[in-house]
Scaffold this motif. Structure first.
Motif, PDB file in Angstrom:
ATOM      1  N   ASP A  26      -4.077 -12.141  -2.701  1.00 52.82           N
ATOM      2  CA  ASP A  26      -5.310 -11.793  -1.987  1.00 52.82           C
ATOM      3  C   ASP A  26      -6.337 -12.929  -2.029  1.00 52.82           C
ATOM      4  O   ASP A  26      -7.505 -12.724  -1.697  1.00 52.82           O
ATOM      5  CB  ASP A  26      -5.922 -10.507  -2.554  1.00 52.82           C
ATOM      6  CG  ASP A  26      -6.220 -10.599  -4.043  1.00 52.82           C
ATOM      7  OD1 ASP A  26      -5.859 -11.622  -4.659  1.00 52.82           O
ATOM      8  OD2 ASP A  26      -6.796  -9.641  -4.584  1.00 52.82           O
ATOM      9  N   SER A  27      -5.921 -14.139  -2.424  1.00 49.83           N
ATOM     10  CA  SER A  27      -6.850 -15.274  -2.450  1.00 49.83           C
ATOM     11  C   SER A  27      -7.288 -15.646  -1.032  1.00 49.83           C
ATOM     12  O   SER A  27      -6.512 -15.545  -0.083  1.00 49.83           O
ATOM     13  CB  SER A  27      -6.189 -16.495  -3.100  1.00 49.83           C
ATOM     14  OG  SER A  27      -5.821 -16.234  -4.431  1.00 49.83           O
ATOM     15  N   VAL A 177       0.110  -4.098   0.702  1.00 52.77           N
ATOM     16  CA  VAL A 177      -0.854  -3.371  -0.136  1.00 52.77           C
ATOM     17  C   VAL A 177      -1.662  -4.361  -0.976  1.00 52.77           C
ATOM     18  O   VAL A 177      -2.885  -4.237  -1.095  1.00 52.77           O
ATOM     19  CB  VAL A 177      -0.122  -2.352  -1.036  1.00 52.77           C
ATOM     20  CG1 VAL A 177      -1.083  -1.738  -2.051  1.00 52.77           C
ATOM     21  CG2 VAL A 177       0.513  -1.247  -0.184  1.00 52.77           C
ATOM     22  N   ALA A 178      -0.968  -5.346  -1.554  1.00 54.13           N
ATOM     23  CA  ALA A 178      -1.653  -6.334  -2.394  1.00 54.13           C
ATOM     24  C   ALA A 178      -2.686  -7.127  -1.600  1.00 54.13           C
ATOM     25  O   ALA A 178      -3.739  -7.494  -2.123  1.00 54.13           O
ATOM     26  CB  ALA A 178      -0.629  -7.283  -3.021  1.00 54.13           C
ATOM     27  N   CYS A 179      -2.374  -7.381  -0.319  1.00 56.96           N
ATOM     28  CA  CYS A 179      -3.298  -8.141   0.530  1.00 56.96           C
ATOM     29  C   CYS A 179      -4.416  -7.269   1.090  1.00 56.96           C
ATOM     30  O   CYS A 179      -5.359  -7.783   1.693  1.00 56.96           O
ATOM     31  CB  CYS A 179      -2.537  -8.790   1.690  1.00 56.96           C
ATOM     32  SG  CYS A 179      -1.451 -10.133   1.180  1.00 56.96           S
ATOM     33  N   GLY A 180      -4.308  -5.963   0.924  1.00 52.13           N
ATOM     34  CA  GLY A 180      -5.358  -5.071   1.391  1.00 52.13           C
ATOM     35  C   GLY A 180      -5.214  -4.607   2.821  1.00 52.13           C
ATOM     36  O   GLY A 180      -6.151  -4.037   3.383  1.00 52.13           O
ATOM     37  N   TYR A 181      -4.029  -4.812   3.434  1.00 53.58           N
ATOM     38  CA  TYR A 181      -3.845  -4.405   4.821  1.00 53.58           C
ATOM     39  C   TYR A 181      -3.127  -3.068   4.962  1.00 53.58           C
ATOM     40  O   TYR A 181      -3.045  -2.517   6.054  1.00 53.58           O
ATOM     41  CB  TYR A 181      -3.079  -5.494   5.590  1.00 53.58           C
ATOM     42  CG  TYR A 181      -3.888  -6.755   5.728  1.00 53.58           C
ATOM     43  CD1 TYR A 181      -4.983  -6.804   6.585  1.00 53.58           C
ATOM     44  CD2 TYR A 181      -3.605  -7.876   4.962  1.00 53.58           C
ATOM     45  CE1 TYR A 181      -5.751  -7.948   6.684  1.00 53.58           C
ATOM     46  CE2 TYR A 181      -4.364  -9.027   5.058  1.00 53.58           C
ATOM     47  CZ  TYR A 181      -5.438  -9.054   5.932  1.00 53.58           C
ATOM     48  OH  TYR A 181      -6.204 -10.178   6.024  1.00 53.58           O
ATOM     49  N   ILE A 182      -2.616  -2.564   3.868  1.00 56.14           N
ATOM     50  CA  ILE A 182      -1.914  -1.276   3.871  1.00 56.14           C
ATOM     51  C   ILE A 182      -2.421  -0.461   2.694  1.00 56.14           C
ATOM     52  O   ILE A 182      -2.640  -0.988   1.601  1.00 56.14           O
ATOM     53  CB  ILE A 182      -0.384  -1.478   3.757  1.00 56.14           C
ATOM     54  CG1 ILE A 182       0.144  -2.299   4.941  1.00 56.14           C
ATOM     55  CG2 ILE A 182       0.346  -0.145   3.678  1.00 56.14           C
ATOM     56  CD1 ILE A 182       1.613  -2.665   4.824  1.00 56.14           C
ATOM     57  N   VAL A 183      -2.612   0.841   2.920  1.00 56.53           N
ATOM     58  CA  VAL A 183      -3.017   1.748   1.841  1.00 56.53           C
ATOM     59  C   VAL A 183      -2.058   2.931   1.812  1.00 56.53           C
ATOM     60  O   VAL A 183      -1.372   3.222   2.790  1.00 56.53           O
ATOM     61  CB  VAL A 183      -4.467   2.263   2.036  1.00 56.53           C
ATOM     62  CG1 VAL A 183      -5.462   1.120   1.945  1.00 56.53           C
ATOM     63  CG2 VAL A 183      -4.613   3.002   3.368  1.00 56.53           C
ATOM     64  N   LYS A 184      -2.017   3.603   0.679  1.00 58.28           N
ATOM     65  CA  LYS A 184      -1.171   4.781   0.516  1.00 58.28           C
ATOM     66  C   LYS A 184      -2.055   6.015   0.538  1.00 58.28           C
ATOM     67  O   LYS A 184      -3.013   6.112  -0.226  1.00 58.28           O
ATOM     68  CB  LYS A 184      -0.418   4.683  -0.812  1.00 58.28           C
ATOM     69  CG  LYS A 184       0.766   5.623  -0.942  1.00 58.28           C
ATOM     70  CD  LYS A 184       1.531   5.296  -2.222  1.00 58.28           C
ATOM     71  CE  LYS A 184       2.803   6.124  -2.320  1.00 58.28           C
ATOM     72  NZ  LYS A 184       3.550   5.797  -3.565  1.00 58.28           N
ATOM     73  N   ASP A 185      -1.763   6.969   1.455  1.00 55.65           N
ATOM     74  CA  ASP A 185      -2.622   8.149   1.565  1.00 55.65           C
ATOM     75  C   ASP A 185      -2.243   9.201   0.523  1.00 55.65           C
ATOM     76  O   ASP A 185      -1.317   9.018  -0.282  1.00 55.65           O
ATOM     77  CB  ASP A 185      -2.589   8.721   2.989  1.00 55.65           C
ATOM     78  CG  ASP A 185      -1.229   9.287   3.377  1.00 55.65           C
ATOM     79  OD1 ASP A 185      -0.405   9.572   2.493  1.00 55.65           O
ATOM     80  OD2 ASP A 185      -0.983   9.447   4.598  1.00 55.65           O
ATOM     81  N   GLU A 186      -2.957  10.336   0.539  1.00 53.33           N
ATOM     82  CA  GLU A 186      -2.763  11.367  -0.482  1.00 53.33           C
ATOM     83  C   GLU A 186      -1.380  12.015  -0.405  1.00 53.33           C
ATOM     84  O   GLU A 186      -0.913  12.633  -1.364  1.00 53.33           O
ATOM     85  CB  GLU A 186      -3.855  12.443  -0.360  1.00 53.33           C
ATOM     86  CG  GLU A 186      -3.853  13.237   0.940  1.00 53.33           C
ATOM     87  CD  GLU A 186      -4.579  12.518   2.073  1.00 53.33           C
ATOM     88  OE1 GLU A 186      -4.679  13.112   3.166  1.00 53.33           O
ATOM     89  OE2 GLU A 186      -5.031  11.372   1.846  1.00 53.33           O
ATOM     90  N   LYS A 187      -0.706  11.870   0.742  1.00 58.77           N
ATOM     91  CA  LYS A 187       0.638  12.431   0.884  1.00 58.77           C
ATOM     92  C   LYS A 187       1.725  11.419   0.546  1.00 58.77           C
ATOM     93  O   LYS A 187       2.910  11.694   0.688  1.00 58.77           O
ATOM     94  CB  LYS A 187       0.843  12.938   2.310  1.00 58.77           C
ATOM     95  CG  LYS A 187      -0.051  14.123   2.662  1.00 58.77           C
ATOM     96  CD  LYS A 187       0.244  14.619   4.072  1.00 58.77           C
ATOM     97  CE  LYS A 187      -0.634  15.821   4.410  1.00 58.77           C
ATOM     98  NZ  LYS A 187      -0.381  16.315   5.789  1.00 58.77           N
ATOM     99  N   GLY A 188       1.308  10.229   0.110  1.00 57.20           N
ATOM    100  CA  GLY A 188       2.263   9.212  -0.284  1.00 57.20           C
ATOM    101  C   GLY A 188       2.782   8.365   0.847  1.00 57.20           C
ATOM    102  O   GLY A 188       3.717   7.576   0.670  1.00 57.20           O
ATOM    103  N   ARG A 189       2.177   8.498   2.051  1.00 57.20           N
ATOM    104  CA  ARG A 189       2.633   7.703   3.192  1.00 57.20           C
ATOM    105  C   ARG A 189       1.757   6.463   3.318  1.00 57.20           C
ATOM    106  O   ARG A 189       0.548   6.504   3.095  1.00 57.20           O
ATOM    107  CB  ARG A 189       2.553   8.523   4.476  1.00 57.20           C
ATOM    108  CG  ARG A 189       3.174   7.786   5.666  1.00 57.20           C
ATOM    109  CD  ARG A 189       3.187   8.609   6.926  1.00 57.20           C
ATOM    110  NE  ARG A 189       3.863   7.888   8.009  1.00 57.20           N
ATOM    111  CZ  ARG A 189       3.885   8.277   9.274  1.00 57.20           C
ATOM    112  NH1 ARG A 189       3.289   9.411   9.626  1.00 57.20           N
ATOM    113  NH2 ARG A 189       4.515   7.574  10.186  1.00 57.20           N
TER     114      ARG A 189
END
Length: 201
Positions: A26-27, A177-189
């Motif tokens: 994420d630098s 995810v590490a780069c901040g472009y993807i997140v995991k929602d409460e349903k795990g998707r």
């Protein structure tokens, strides 16, 4: 016109590129740092040699000298070897070698075919993973630079689903995810992250 792809057996970077690769994912990289990576962006790692019957015989022979197994007669032993050879053919040879090393570290008895195959399937080519990290760093820089001038662009759900279903899906999603472009929602998707550069000033 498509760019030329260079096929290499080993990814050897310049000292400048290696320094950039050691920075966290994420630098915020500079243009000069990314330019050190760009010559390698279109590199492709050459396919590894596939397992042959002789590879199975040699590697299982080494395992058999270190791990005990059920005693069998010569005919049964030949049949068992033929089963292993049939089931392991076609996988990358480095994956078999890595799986055998893991068996020596983790098991007390000679592995069943499934135990070997499970370990082979978990293997990831270090060179390919390194190349994926390099490509993610370049794409992240280009994405951030483009979005700073054209707000509102981001990964779509289809982009993420395609990544997840690709050959290196788990690695790519983890990098996203590490780069901040993807997140995991409460349903795990996995979902697109909120845009880092919202519209308006």
């Amino acid at each position: 016109m498509s760019e030329m792809v260079t096929v290499l057996s080993t990814l050897v970077l310049t000292p400048e590129a290696e320094k950039v690769m050691r920075l966290p994912l994420d630098s915020d990289l500079t243009e000069d740092q990314v330019n050190a990576l760009r010559p390698f962006f279109n590199v492709k790692i050459a396919p590894h040699p596939q397992i042959t019957p002789d590879d199975v015989r040699k590697n299982l022979g080494s395992l058999a000298s270190a791990l005990p197994s059920q005693r069998t007669d010569n005919d049964t032993g030949r049949l068992k070897l033929a089963v292993y050879q049939t089931m392991l053919l076609g996988y990358p040879l480095p994956a078999l070698k890595a799986a055998c090393r893991q068996c020596l570290e983790e098991l007390e008895w000679f592995p069943a075919p499934k135990q070997l195959i499970d370990r082979i399937k978990r293997w990831r080519c270090p060179e390919e993973v390194k190349l994926l990290v390099l490509q993610i760093k370049v794409k992240k820089f280009d994405h951030d630079k483009r979005n700073s001038n054209e707000p509102g662009k981001a990964l779509t759900q289809r982009d993420i689903d395609d990544l997840a279903n690709s050959a290196h899906g788990k690695t790519l999603i983890t990098l996203g995810v590490a780069c901040g472009y993807i997140v995991k929602d409460e349903k795990g998707r996995y979902r697109p992250a909120p845009d880092k550069h919202p519209s308006g000033t």
